[in-house]
Scaffold this motif. Structure first.
Motif, PDB file in Angstrom:
ATOM      1  N   MET A 113      10.360   0.228  26.054  1.00 56.28           N
ATOM      2  CA  MET A 113      11.239   1.273  26.166  1.00 56.28           C
ATOM      3  C   MET A 113      11.964   1.086  27.496  1.00 56.28           C
ATOM      4  O   MET A 113      13.334   1.588  27.323  1.00 56.28           O
ATOM      5  N   GLY A 114      11.406   1.047  28.566  1.00 52.45           N
ATOM      6  CA  GLY A 114      12.255   0.906  29.952  1.00 52.45           C
ATOM      7  C   GLY A 114      13.162  -0.121  29.970  1.00 52.45           C
ATOM      8  O   GLY A 114      14.506   0.164  30.007  1.00 52.45           O
ATOM      9  N   ALA A 115      12.874  -1.455  29.871  1.00 51.23           N
ATOM     10  CA  ALA A 115      13.861  -2.479  29.874  1.00 51.23           C
ATOM     11  C   ALA A 115      14.667  -2.338  28.635  1.00 51.23           C
ATOM     12  O   ALA A 115      15.974  -2.572  28.718  1.00 51.23           O
ATOM     13  N   GLY A 116      14.190  -1.939  27.443  1.00 53.48           N
ATOM     14  CA  GLY A 116      15.064  -1.967  26.191  1.00 53.48           C
ATOM     15  C   GLY A 116      16.022  -0.820  26.355  1.00 53.48           C
ATOM     16  O   GLY A 116      17.291  -1.269  26.088  1.00 53.48           O
ATOM     17  N   MET A 117      15.659   0.286  26.928  1.00 51.11           N
ATOM     18  CA  MET A 117      16.778   1.272  26.995  1.00 51.11           C
ATOM     19  C   MET A 117      17.900   1.018  28.098  1.00 51.11           C
ATOM     20  O   MET A 117      18.938   1.080  27.859  1.00 51.11           O
ATOM     21  N   ILE A 118      17.224   0.513  29.257  1.00 51.01           N
ATOM     22  CA  ILE A 118      18.333  -0.059  30.416  1.00 51.01           C
ATOM     23  C   ILE A 118      19.162  -1.183  29.670  1.00 51.01           C
ATOM     24  O   ILE A 118      20.589  -1.107  29.905  1.00 51.01           O
ATOM     25  N   LEU A 119      18.809  -2.146  28.918  1.00 51.57           N
ATOM     26  CA  LEU A 119      19.422  -3.083  28.301  1.00 51.57           C
ATOM     27  C   LEU A 119      20.595  -2.529  27.379  1.00 51.57           C
ATOM     28  O   LEU A 119      21.734  -2.916  27.205  1.00 51.57           O
ATOM     29  N   LEU A 120      20.266  -1.484  26.664  1.00 51.50           N
ATOM     30  CA  LEU A 120      20.892  -0.895  25.604  1.00 51.50           C
ATOM     31  C   LEU A 120      22.123  -0.334  26.375  1.00 51.50           C
ATOM     32  O   LEU A 120      23.287  -0.545  26.034  1.00 51.50           O
ATOM     33  N   GLY A 121      21.888   0.525  27.471  1.00 57.53           N
ATOM     34  CA  GLY A 121      22.917   1.106  28.283  1.00 57.53           C
ATOM     35  C   GLY A 121      23.867   0.068  28.834  1.00 57.53           C
ATOM     36  O   GLY A 121      25.133   0.144  28.831  1.00 57.53           O
ATOM     37  N   LEU A 122      23.268  -1.157  29.328  1.00 56.82           N
ATOM     38  CA  LEU A 122      24.150  -2.306  29.643  1.00 56.82           C
ATOM     39  C   LEU A 122      25.051  -2.806  28.716  1.00 56.82           C
ATOM     40  O   LEU A 122      26.113  -3.377  28.906  1.00 56.82           O
ATOM     41  N   ILE A 123      24.439  -2.605  27.316  1.00 58.95           N
ATOM     42  CA  ILE A 123      25.282  -3.403  26.358  1.00 58.95           C
ATOM     43  C   ILE A 123      26.461  -2.543  25.986  1.00 58.95           C
ATOM     44  O   ILE A 123      27.632  -3.090  25.992  1.00 58.95           O
ATOM     45  N   LEU A 124      26.118  -1.269  26.343  1.00 58.22           N
ATOM     46  CA  LEU A 124      27.425  -0.261  25.992  1.00 58.22           C
ATOM     47  C   LEU A 124      28.246  -0.490  27.091  1.00 58.22           C
ATOM     48  O   LEU A 124      29.724  -0.205  26.764  1.00 58.22           O
ATOM     49  N   GLN A 125      27.775  -0.671  28.234  1.00 59.78           N
ATOM     50  CA  GLN A 125      28.875  -0.654  29.451  1.00 59.78           C
ATOM     51  C   GLN A 125      29.597  -2.169  29.192  1.00 59.78           C
ATOM     52  O   GLN A 125      30.796  -2.228  29.971  1.00 59.78           O
ATOM     53  N   ALA A 126      28.903  -3.268  28.704  1.00 58.09           N
ATOM     54  CA  ALA A 126      29.647  -4.431  28.588  1.00 58.09           C
ATOM     55  C   ALA A 126      30.780  -4.571  27.878  1.00 58.09           C
ATOM     56  O   ALA A 126      31.600  -5.325  28.174  1.00 58.09           O
ATOM     57  N   ASP A 153      30.589   6.074  27.958  1.00 56.63           N
ATOM     58  CA  ASP A 153      30.041   6.034  29.263  1.00 56.63           C
ATOM     59  C   ASP A 153      28.805   7.099  29.338  1.00 56.63           C
ATOM     60  O   ASP A 153      27.695   6.792  29.863  1.00 56.63           O
ATOM     61  N   ILE A 154      29.067   8.138  28.679  1.00 52.35           N
ATOM     62  CA  ILE A 154      28.056   9.258  28.632  1.00 52.35           C
ATOM     63  C   ILE A 154      26.697   8.485  27.958  1.00 52.35           C
ATOM     64  O   ILE A 154      25.671   8.807  28.425  1.00 52.35           O
ATOM     65  N   LEU A 155      26.948   8.054  26.901  1.00 45.92           N
ATOM     66  CA  LEU A 155      25.911   7.474  26.040  1.00 45.92           C
ATOM     67  C   LEU A 155      24.993   6.517  26.956  1.00 45.92           C
ATOM     68  O   LEU A 155      23.594   6.341  27.068  1.00 45.92           O
ATOM     69  N   SER A 156      25.945   5.764  27.417  1.00 43.63           N
ATOM     70  CA  SER A 156      25.297   4.470  28.124  1.00 43.63           C
ATOM     71  C   SER A 156      24.481   4.975  29.532  1.00 43.63           C
ATOM     72  O   SER A 156      23.318   4.553  29.640  1.00 43.63           O
ATOM     73  N   TRP A 157      24.941   6.083  30.219  1.00 47.99           N
ATOM     74  CA  TRP A 157      24.358   6.707  31.218  1.00 47.99           C
ATOM     75  C   TRP A 157      23.124   7.324  30.636  1.00 47.99           C
ATOM     76  O   TRP A 157      22.047   7.211  31.367  1.00 47.99           O
ATOM     77  N   ILE A 158      22.863   7.896  29.712  1.00 51.36           N
ATOM     78  CA  ILE A 158      21.758   8.558  28.898  1.00 51.36           C
ATOM     79  C   ILE A 158      20.660   7.612  28.903  1.00 51.36           C
ATOM     80  O   ILE A 158      19.700   7.713  29.248  1.00 51.36           O
ATOM     81  N   PHE A 159      21.129   6.688  28.194  1.00 50.72           N
ATOM     82  CA  PHE A 159      20.199   5.332  28.077  1.00 50.72           C
ATOM     83  C   PHE A 159      19.429   4.919  29.448  1.00 50.72           C
ATOM     84  O   PHE A 159      18.294   4.562  29.500  1.00 50.72           O
ATOM     85  N   LEU A 160      20.431   4.685  30.411  1.00 56.90           N
ATOM     86  CA  LEU A 160      20.081   4.068  31.548  1.00 56.90           C
ATOM     87  C   LEU A 160      19.196   5.064  32.236  1.00 56.90           C
ATOM     88  O   LEU A 160      18.230   4.691  32.863  1.00 56.90           O
ATOM     89  N   VAL A 161      19.444   6.395  32.233  1.00 56.85           N
ATOM     90  CA  VAL A 161      18.571   7.238  32.912  1.00 56.85           C
ATOM     91  C   VAL A 161      17.385   7.455  32.093  1.00 56.85           C
ATOM     92  O   VAL A 161      16.115   7.305  32.862  1.00 56.85           O
ATOM     93  N   LEU A 162      17.246   7.349  30.818  1.00 61.24           N
ATOM     94  CA  LEU A 162      16.049   7.326  29.892  1.00 61.24           C
ATOM     95  C   LEU A 162      15.221   6.093  30.109  1.00 61.24           C
ATOM     96  O   LEU A 162      14.149   6.185  30.355  1.00 61.24           O
TER      97      LEU A 162
END
Lengths: 308, 112
Positions: B46-59, B6-15
């Motif tokens: 970077m923007g869309a990529g990081m958000i997608l990474l965060g979402l992948i972690l959440q999924a 969760d923490i990692l995913s949120w870091i990615f989402l915020v970044l």
């Protein structure tokens, strides 16, 4: 706005925005169509046209006052017409009372596929879709006869005419990676249309987009080795023929035109087969019309460049 | 484990949101076409990529994750190439980058 390039870009953006709007309204199939047809292929064809005509609109000598007046009057009448319409999302609106409940309730028993949109499009409203396919076919024939090119130009194009983007190494490498994916995705959309959003129209357009991308980067002569223009032109008719043929087959087997129940022993299986074939017909026609149109535009460009 | 993801995913989402924001800001405020293209590219990669990474972690493992990874790869390839193509087309049609040199020249010429 006099710069036609900007107009084309704006219309593409408009299509993409309306696609997101449809997505928001849970009309995924329509959104898919809008994104692939409106924002994708029509922008591409507009750009291909822009290559043949001047980029800027001519200064008009008169002020289009009359046209403006007609537009405003029509718009006002349309808005006046909407006043009598039922409220947005009103459950008692006629559109939700007439046939929609039957489609939603009985589709699973009668047609047996999860995507109701496909069953409405290809089975309940098969006549309308046949009409749409014919419209695309007719439009293709219209443009083909408008943009007639001589055999000489075609021969010229078959020889080694370098593509305009021959030098773009990065684009070519990335396109080589992406084109197979695009084509596979098109086939997925085509054959998975019964279960998920998609169907013949979207698949045809995506397939054509892959081929067009290849043509732009590697030249018409290479593309023609696989997609011979004569054969592609035949395929435009073949798709419609397949669609109509399924209808006639139903007639012969003793049903109504486009009544797929009689195709197999079991009505639901018949519906499955009918929808699959009909969607395939739509896909073939759409893809080959789009590819042919792009070929025609490319020939024109070749003609302007080399035959003067 | 759940907490770390969760923490990692949120870091990615915020970044990712941060990069989207800076990309939009750059698109509006940068001086010439090429730097604006760069800003738009940052939003896409970077923007869309990081958000997608965060979402992948959440999924978590599954079909959604596979689809998100496909979107990630595809958008990485497509948007960077599109940026490259745009910049190259602009350069080919005669648009020159706005350099520091121009800036100084303008300054010195505007001085009396």
């Amino acid at each position: 706005m006099h710069d036609l390039f900007a107009v084309v870009m704006l219309s593409g953006i408009y299509s993409l925005l309306s696609a997101s709007l449809f997505l928001d309204l849970d009309a995924v199939d329509v959104a898919f169509t809008e994104a692939s047809v409106g924002a994708g292929i029509s922008t591409l064809l507009f750009l291909a046209t822009l290559k043949l005509v001047p980029r800027h609109e001519k200064e008009s000598r008169y002020k289009p006052t009359l046209a403006l007046a007609v537009t405003i009057a029509t718009g006002a009448l349309l808005i006046y017409g909407t006043l009598d319409m039922p409220h947005f999302g009103d459950g008692n609106a006629p559109v939700h009372q007439h046939v929609a409940p039957r489609y939603l309730n009985d589709s699973m028993d009668e047609i047996g596929i999860p995507n109701v949109v496909t069953s409405v499009l290809a089975s309940y409203r098969g006549y309308d879709t046949l009409g749409e396919t014919l419209v695309i076919f007719t439009a293709g024939i219209g443009v083909m006869s408008l943009l007639l090119v001589s055999q000489r130009t075609k021969d010229q194009a078959r020889k080694k005419v370098p593509a305009d983007m021959q030098q773009q190494v990065i684009l070519r490498v990335v396109a080589k990676m992406m084109i197979p994916l695009i084509l596979i995705f098109a086939l997925y959309v085509q054959f998975h249309g019964d279960y998920s959003p998609g169907g013949g129209f979207q698949a045809g357009v995506i397939f054509a987009a892959g081929i067009i991308l290849y043509t732009m980067l590697f030249g018409l002569s290479l593309t023609q080795k696989v997609f011979n223009s004569k054969i592609v032109e035949l395929f435009t008719a073949l798709g419609v023929l397949l669609y109509g043929g399924v209808g006639v087959a139903c007639l012969i087997l003793g049903g109504n035109f486009l009544d797929y129940d009689v195709l197999r022993h079991d009505a639901v299986h018949g519906q499955h087969l009918g929808i699959l074939l009909v969607e395939l017909g739509v896909g073939i026609t759409v893809a080959s019309v789009m590819i042919t149109l792009f070929f025609k535009f490319t020939w024109r460009t070749v003609k302007h460049k080399y035959n003067q | 484990m759940e907490l770390i993801i969760d923490i990692l995913s949120w870091i990615f989402l915020v970044l990712g949101s941060f990069f989207c924001f800076t990309g939009a800001l750059g698109l509006l405020r940068f001086p010439d076409f090429f730097s604006r293209t760069h800003a738009a590219g940052v939003t896409d990669t970077m923007g869309a990529g990081m958000i997608l990474l965060g979402l992948i972690l959440q999924a978590g493992w599954g079909l959604v994750m596979a689809k998100l990874i496909m979107i990630l790869v595809f958008s990485f390839l497509a948007s960077t190439t599109a940026c490259h193509a745009m910049a190259k087309a602009a350069l080919k049609s005669g648009l020159r980058p706005h350099t520091d040199h121009d800036h100084n020249a303008e300054d010195s010429s505007s001085k009396p």
